[in-house]
Design a protein around this motif. Structure first.
Motif, PDB file in Angstrom:
ATOM      1  N   LEU A 139      46.903  61.510  44.934  1.00  0.00           N
ATOM      2  CA  LEU A 139      45.800  60.421  45.220  1.00  0.00           C
ATOM      3  C   LEU A 139      46.072  59.113  44.818  1.00  0.00           C
ATOM      4  O   LEU A 139      46.907  58.894  43.919  1.00  0.00           O
ATOM      5  CB  LEU A 139      44.556  60.886  44.397  1.00  0.00           C
ATOM      6  CG  LEU A 139      44.089  62.471  44.745  1.00  0.00           C
ATOM      7  CD1 LEU A 139      42.926  62.702  43.744  1.00  0.00           C
ATOM      8  CD2 LEU A 139      43.430  62.244  46.128  1.00  0.00           C
ATOM      9  N   PHE A 140      45.670  58.056  45.466  1.00  0.00           N
ATOM     10  CA  PHE A 140      45.755  56.799  45.476  1.00  0.00           C
ATOM     11  C   PHE A 140      44.580  55.925  45.301  1.00  0.00           C
ATOM     12  O   PHE A 140      43.805  56.104  46.089  1.00  0.00           O
ATOM     13  CB  PHE A 140      46.726  56.251  46.586  1.00  0.00           C
ATOM     14  CG  PHE A 140      46.707  54.590  46.559  1.00  0.00           C
ATOM     15  CD1 PHE A 140      47.106  54.146  45.483  1.00  0.00           C
ATOM     16  CD2 PHE A 140      46.538  54.034  47.595  1.00  0.00           C
ATOM     17  CE1 PHE A 140      47.397  52.512  45.454  1.00  0.00           C
ATOM     18  CE2 PHE A 140      46.564  52.525  47.802  1.00  0.00           C
ATOM     19  CZ  PHE A 140      47.234  52.076  46.611  1.00  0.00           C
ATOM     20  N   LEU A 141      44.358  55.093  44.400  1.00  0.00           N
ATOM     21  CA  LEU A 141      42.949  54.287  44.191  1.00  0.00           C
ATOM     22  C   LEU A 141      43.549  52.992  43.892  1.00  0.00           C
ATOM     23  O   LEU A 141      44.550  52.260  43.387  1.00  0.00           O
ATOM     24  CB  LEU A 141      42.575  54.541  42.845  1.00  0.00           C
ATOM     25  CG  LEU A 141      41.042  54.182  42.496  1.00  0.00           C
ATOM     26  CD1 LEU A 141      40.081  54.905  43.394  1.00  0.00           C
ATOM     27  CD2 LEU A 141      40.551  54.049  41.179  1.00  0.00           C
ATOM     28  N   ILE A 142      42.881  52.256  44.987  1.00  0.00           N
ATOM     29  CA  ILE A 142      42.821  50.618  44.873  1.00  0.00           C
ATOM     30  C   ILE A 142      41.795  49.957  44.576  1.00  0.00           C
ATOM     31  O   ILE A 142      40.709  50.338  45.215  1.00  0.00           O
ATOM     32  CB  ILE A 142      43.580  50.334  46.382  1.00  0.00           C
ATOM     33  CG1 ILE A 142      44.022  48.683  46.107  1.00  0.00           C
ATOM     34  CG2 ILE A 142      42.826  50.703  47.659  1.00  0.00           C
ATOM     35  CD1 ILE A 142      45.059  48.369  47.604  1.00  0.00           C
ATOM     36  N   ASP A 143      41.837  48.809  43.938  1.00  0.00           N
ATOM     37  CA  ASP A 143      40.754  47.939  43.838  1.00  0.00           C
ATOM     38  C   ASP A 143      41.136  46.658  44.077  1.00  0.00           C
ATOM     39  O   ASP A 143      41.783  46.116  43.558  1.00  0.00           O
ATOM     40  CB  ASP A 143      40.463  47.997  42.202  1.00  0.00           C
ATOM     41  CG  ASP A 143      39.662  46.856  41.644  1.00  0.00           C
ATOM     42  OD1 ASP A 143      38.682  46.587  42.188  1.00  0.00           O
ATOM     43  OD2 ASP A 143      40.214  46.648  40.497  1.00  0.00           O
ATOM     44  N   VAL A 144      40.271  46.128  45.054  1.00  0.00           N
ATOM     45  CA  VAL A 144      40.494  44.783  45.552  1.00  0.00           C
ATOM     46  C   VAL A 144      39.066  43.741  45.686  1.00  0.00           C
ATOM     47  O   VAL A 144      38.101  44.538  45.745  1.00  0.00           O
ATOM     48  CB  VAL A 144      41.119  44.647  46.929  1.00  0.00           C
ATOM     49  CG1 VAL A 144      42.496  45.257  46.811  1.00  0.00           C
ATOM     50  CG2 VAL A 144      40.292  45.389  48.206  1.00  0.00           C
ATOM     51  N   MET A 145      39.183  42.476  45.777  1.00  0.00           N
ATOM     52  CA  MET A 145      38.042  41.795  46.139  1.00  0.00           C
ATOM     53  C   MET A 145      37.452  42.248  47.531  1.00  0.00           C
ATOM     54  O   MET A 145      38.389  42.323  48.445  1.00  0.00           O
ATOM     55  CB  MET A 145      38.318  40.212  46.076  1.00  0.00           C
ATOM     56  CG  MET A 145      37.169  39.439  46.419  1.00  0.00           C
ATOM     57  SD  MET A 145      37.647  37.687  46.323  1.00  0.00           S
ATOM     58  CE  MET A 145      38.164  37.548  44.614  1.00  0.00           C
ATOM     59  N   ASP A 146      36.480  42.389  47.566  1.00  0.00           N
ATOM     60  CA  ASP A 146      35.487  42.760  49.078  1.00  0.00           C
ATOM     61  C   ASP A 146      35.572  41.532  49.970  1.00  0.00           C
ATOM     62  O   ASP A 146      34.584  40.642  49.439  1.00  0.00           O
ATOM     63  CB  ASP A 146      34.439  43.609  48.833  1.00  0.00           C
ATOM     64  CG  ASP A 146      33.763  44.058  50.072  1.00  0.00           C
ATOM     65  OD1 ASP A 146      34.503  44.051  51.000  1.00  0.00           O
ATOM     66  OD2 ASP A 146      32.522  44.524  49.960  1.00  0.00           O
ATOM     67  N   LYS A 147      36.293  41.494  51.087  1.00  0.00           N
ATOM     68  CA  LYS A 147      35.892  40.313  51.845  1.00  0.00           C
ATOM     69  C   LYS A 147      34.728  40.145  52.538  1.00  0.00           C
ATOM     70  O   LYS A 147      34.170  39.119  52.410  1.00  0.00           O
ATOM     71  CB  LYS A 147      36.999  40.645  53.281  1.00  0.00           C
ATOM     72  CG  LYS A 147      36.948  39.434  54.261  1.00  0.00           C
ATOM     73  CD  LYS A 147      37.882  39.741  55.375  1.00  0.00           C
ATOM     74  CE  LYS A 147      36.820  40.213  56.402  1.00  0.00           C
ATOM     75  NZ  LYS A 147      37.483  40.760  57.847  1.00  0.00           N
ATOM     76  N   THR A 148      34.018  41.133  52.692  1.00  0.00           N
ATOM     77  CA  THR A 148      32.439  41.134  53.084  1.00  0.00           C
ATOM     78  C   THR A 148      31.795  40.543  52.085  1.00  0.00           C
ATOM     79  O   THR A 148      30.960  39.566  52.159  1.00  0.00           O
ATOM     80  CB  THR A 148      31.910  42.621  53.549  1.00  0.00           C
ATOM     81  OG1 THR A 148      32.827  43.062  54.518  1.00  0.00           O
ATOM     82  CG2 THR A 148      30.474  42.606  54.054  1.00  0.00           C
TER      83      THR A 148
END
Length: 247
Positions: A139-148
């Motif tokens: 499994l891979f979890l990624i956390d980024v700023m949401d463009k929307t």
């Protein structure tokens, strides 16, 4: 030739292990461990781990963690803190576009908008490297700023007073056509010259990030807005997505 990243990601300017960030690390790591189904003895790759505030929380839980980062000074801080706390964690200097692991990890993580600082072709390389690093079914979890969220709430300038008494002035330009954020961060500390650094970031919404994951050979599973169990709503600027390397 040095890039803007070499100047920005420096503990003397930007410290991802600030006191407020460290305080939040335990609850964030607890959420991530649940999402990644990580228990004692499982192996985890913390990609772009910085000074290791999440890595060390996973190590405290008995997870076999490897933190990878390009910034040697961040890794030195992580190793020092691991030794101080008596925790076992491996910290490796390397480029997240070519991490160099093959089917080694039960799970992988890229948190706190540590993704999107290269070309979009390089972003795809990062995700392909994650796929290779995971065991089949990992499994891979990624956390980024949401463009929307950013498009709806964009502010070109903001001030923040920080716990150490310094001030942070952020001046941003959002390019909707290219889905990129261009920023200038200025740190003001009493009695010291102002420091300004540039930042450039590729932005993703759920659809775009999911599509990039699929191109990399990862299968998106879930998404959240921030490190909580809440999957809906529009109250957070975070986009957290879970994917799997197909078995």
């Amino acid at each position: 030739m040095p890039s803007w990243r070499d100047k920005f990601f420096d503990p003397g300017f930007y410290n991802p292990a600030s006191p407020e960030a460290v305080r939040a690390a335990s609850s964030e790591a607890a959420f991530m461990a649940r999402a990644l189904k990580l228990g004692k003895g499982k192996s985890l790759l913390d990609l772009a781990c910085g000074p290791g505030r999440h890595s060390l929380e996973f190590a405290r839980r008995g997870i076999r963690v490897t933190g990878l980062d390009i910034t040697a000074s961040y890794l030195a801080l992580a190793r020092r803190e691991a030794a101080r706390r008596g925790l076992e964690a491996r910290f490796v200097r390397g480029d997240m576009r070519s991490p160099g692991f093959e089917a080694e990890f039960d799970a992988a993580l890229c948190a706190f908008t540590s993704f999107g600082y290269f070309s979009k072709a390089d972003d795809l390389k990062v995700l392909r490297g994650v796929r290779r690093a995971l065991k089949p079914g990992g499994l891979f979890l990624i956390d980024v700023m949401d463009k929307t969220w950013l498009a709806r709430n964009f502010r070109p300038r903001s001030w923040e007073r920080r716990e150490d008494g310094s001030f942070l002035l952020t001046e941003d330009r959002f390019d909707a056509a290219t889905a990129r954020l261009h920023g200038a961060w200025t740190v003001l500390r009493p009695g010291k010259p102002a420091q300004t650094r540039q930042l450039h970031l590729n932005l993703y919404d759920e659809a775009a990030l999911g599509a990039l994951m699929r191109r990399a050979g990862l299968a998106p599973l879930k998404r959240w807005r921030g490190f909580s169990a809440r999957r809906g709503g529009d109250q957070s600027n975070r986009l957290v997505m879970l994917a799997r390397r197909p078995a």
